[in-house]
Scaffold this active site. Structure first.
Site, PDB file in Angstrom:
ATOM      1  N   GLU A 286       0.823  -1.214   0.000  1.00 11.19           N
ATOM      2  CA  GLU A 286       0.000   0.000   0.000  1.00 11.19           C
ATOM      3  C   GLU A 286       0.852   1.257   0.000  1.00 11.19           C
ATOM      4  OE1 GLU A 286      -3.004   0.194   3.090  1.00 11.19           O
ATOM      5  OE2 GLU A 286      -4.450  -0.874   1.867  1.00 11.19           O
ATOM      6  N   HIS A 307       8.704 -26.672  -0.979  1.00 11.06           N
ATOM      7  CA  HIS A 307       8.067 -27.805  -1.652  1.00 11.06           C
ATOM      8  C   HIS A 307       6.901 -27.350  -2.518  1.00 11.06           C
ATOM      9  CE1 HIS A 307      10.432 -30.821   0.625  1.00 11.06           C
ATOM     10  NE2 HIS A 307      10.557 -29.772   1.430  1.00 11.06           N
ATOM     11  N   LYS A 421     -14.207  -0.102  -3.801  1.00 13.21           N
ATOM     12  CA  LYS A 421     -15.281   0.271  -2.869  1.00 13.21           C
ATOM     13  C   LYS A 421     -16.389   1.002  -3.618  1.00 13.21           C
ATOM     14  CE  LYS A 421     -12.420   1.066   1.222  1.00 13.21           C
ATOM     15  NZ  LYS A 421     -11.908   2.090   2.124  1.00 13.21           N
TER      16      LYS A 421
HETATM   17  O1  PA5 Z   1      -3.517   1.096   5.930  1.00 11.79           O
HETATM   18  C1  PA5 Z   1      -4.657   1.504   5.770  1.00 11.79           C
HETATM   19  O2  PA5 Z   1      -4.957   2.701   5.950  1.00 11.79           O
HETATM   20  C2  PA5 Z   1      -5.785   0.575   5.398  1.00 11.79           C
HETATM   21  O3  PA5 Z   1      -5.367  -0.717   5.174  1.00 11.79           O
HETATM   22  C3  PA5 Z   1      -6.827   0.554   6.497  1.00 11.79           C
HETATM   23  O4  PA5 Z   1      -6.236   0.107   7.679  1.00 11.79           O
HETATM   24  C4  PA5 Z   1      -8.013  -0.343   6.134  1.00 11.79           C
HETATM   25  O5  PA5 Z   1      -8.530   0.015   4.900  1.00 11.79           O
HETATM   26  C5  PA5 Z   1      -9.092  -0.256   7.192  1.00 11.79           C
HETATM   27  O6  PA5 Z   1      -9.521   1.062   7.332  1.00 11.79           O
HETATM   28  P1  PA5 Z   1     -10.329   1.538   8.601  1.00 11.79           P
HETATM   29  O7  PA5 Z   1      -9.466   1.365   9.790  1.00 11.79           O
HETATM   30  O8  PA5 Z   1     -10.642   2.981   8.340  1.00 11.79           O
HETATM   31  O9  PA5 Z   1     -11.569   0.691   8.675  1.00 11.79           O
END
Ligand code: PA5
Length: 446
Positions: A286, A307, A421
């Site tokens: 990310e 393996h 989303k």
């Molecule tokens: O690193 C990030 O920001 C994302 O992976 C969030 O943790 C994830 O999308 C969950 O978001 P939230 O905590 O707002 O539900």
């Protein structure tokens, strides 16, 4: 020291001179992190977190964890991405992937709300039958669909079982200090809440209440974890790429990328590190995978995956390099027994400790993969203690930020996560997404 970087298995792939040549770029990226002068600098709260954390909240986490341990058999942690991976990684790393099955005086911990699978959720609901349950819903935004839907289901379950007042005692919420639906709702209902700090994004949040409450419930020592992170912060305050191994790791990744490698495989020889690898994949994926750039973070557990994927690593496309976590000590000791008849021909292993055999498998694999044209970075880690976990988390977080800036991306945003989303909301008929729904239906029916 809990993490030591070895460049031994980079020989013939990346030379110390090459690292020296780009040191100034790595050091500049490091000072962008430290001076908070780069893109996304509002999200650098994790840099000083190990020493600047909210001590009052930390104490409250410990009190809540004790209360939860007494009140329930099953603790359900509801969250997705950065709101669950760190806690799960820590519990498996320090305790065991089989934590729930082991004899213990702490509750079973299940992670829900990290998918939209009916079966996955049903399984956890079944495991809660006849048990005393507490939940911790974690969402910084307070709007993420997966945990929000799961929370609605568990809230109903708890309210039916314990009544509204009883449920209130068993629901713990970790979310934004002031904003979001979950915060509003929690204030309304009177749930105990913990804070995801404004300046810490989900994937950098494991050492906040996001990770610490579930980790403490499992019986891990969160003081030792913070100490590990604090010592790492101190250790990596050195601005030189020659001596700061965090900067060096970022520099090596960048060299690999510029040499045309597109995949980094995180390797561990401990199944207990599998979820750490998942946490690491989110952190790097990310943070760097944007603007059509970035190494694809992958992971394997060896010797298990020797393996399966081992064949590919040895002889497939030469697009990857490996970063190997070498645990120096094992949490447990298993000695291979002698067999006077040696029917299986294994007496050359008699009396050997299994962990030593595992490390020999590692050394053999490092050379084999080098011979097959795959470079390896090795991170020597002392053990699987809370201290080492905190240290390693800080190492990877800092290296990720430096690496992201070297790549020229903002390591703290994740704009690409929104695309699915929006389509999902449109297809499900969420108000405000009518035009997108029409456009998608036209594409479906084409
Ligand atoms: O690193 C990030 O920001 C994302 O992976 C969030 O943790 C994830 O999308 C969950 O978001 P939230 O905590 O707002 O539900």
């Amino acid at each position: 020291m809990s993490v030591k970087l070895s460049e031994k298995y980079l020989k013939g792939f990346v030379s110390p001179t090459e690292v020296d040549k780009i040191s100034h770029i790595a050091e500049a990226a490091y000072s962008v992190v430290k001076n908070r002068s780069g893109a996304g600098s509002d999200f650098l709260g994790w840099v000083d977190l190990p020493v600047n954390y909210d001590k009052e909240e930390f104490a409250r986490i410990k009190v809540a964890a004790e209360k939860i341990k007494k009140m329930c058999d099953v603790f359900v942690v509801i969250g997705i991405g950065g709101s669950y991976l760190g806690a799960r990684a820590a519990i498996e790393f320090v305790k065991s992937p089989l934590y729930n099955n082991l004899k213990k005086d702490t509750p079973d911990v299940y992670f829900a709300g990290n998918s939209i699978s009916s079966s996955a959720l049903s399984d956890i609901l079944k495991l809660c039958e006849g048990k005393d349950v507490c939940i911790n819903v974690i969402s910084k935004s307070g709007t993420t669909t997966e945990p929000a839907v799961t929370f609605r289901i568990f809230r109903e379950l708890l309210e039916k079982k314990y009544g509204e007042d009883g449920a209130r005692e068993r629901i713990f919420v970790t979310t934004d200090r002031a904003r979001g639906k979950l915060k509003e709702f929690s204030t309304d209902k009177g749930y105990e809440t913990f804070v995801v700090p404004d300046d810490i994004g989900g994937r950098y949040s494991v050492l906040t209440a996001v990770g610490l409450l579930p980790i403490a419930v499992s019986g891990c020592d969160i003081d030792a974890m913070m100490k590990g992170a604090a010592d790492a912060r101190e250790k990596y305050s050195d601005p030189s790429a020659k001596t700061n191994e965090c900067i060096r790791y970022a520099a090596i990744r960048n060299i690999m990328y510029n040499k045309g490698k597109s995949i980094e495989i995180l390797v561990a020889y401990e199944p207990a590190a599998q979820m750490l690898c998942e946490w690491w994949k989110q952190l790097y994926g990310e943070s760097e995978g944007k603007d059509n750039k970035g190494l694809y973070p992958s992971s394997v557990i060896f010797s298990t995956d020797l393996h399966s994927l081992g064949q590919y690593v040895q002889e497939g496309l030469r697009t990857m390099f490996e970063t190997v976590i070498d645990f120096k000590k094992s949490s447990d000791t298993v000695v291979i027994p002698d067999d006077p008849n040696n029917i299986d021909g294994l007496n050359f292993l008699s009396g050997k400790e299994l962990h030593d055999v595992n490390r020999m498998a590692m050394t053999g694999t490092l050379f084999a993969h080098n011979d097959g044209g795959v470079a390896n970075v090795v991170l020597e880690v002392e053990d699987r203690s809370e201290y080492s976990f905190g240290y390693l988390v800080y190492f990877f977080e800092l290296a990720c930020a430096v690496s992201g800036y070297m790549l020229g991306v903002n390591p703290f945003d994740q704009p690409g996560v929104e695309a699915y989303k929006k389509n999902m909301y449109a297809l499900l008929g969420k108000p405000g997404y009518e035009d997108q729904k029409k456009a998608l239906e036209a594409r479906i029916n084409k």
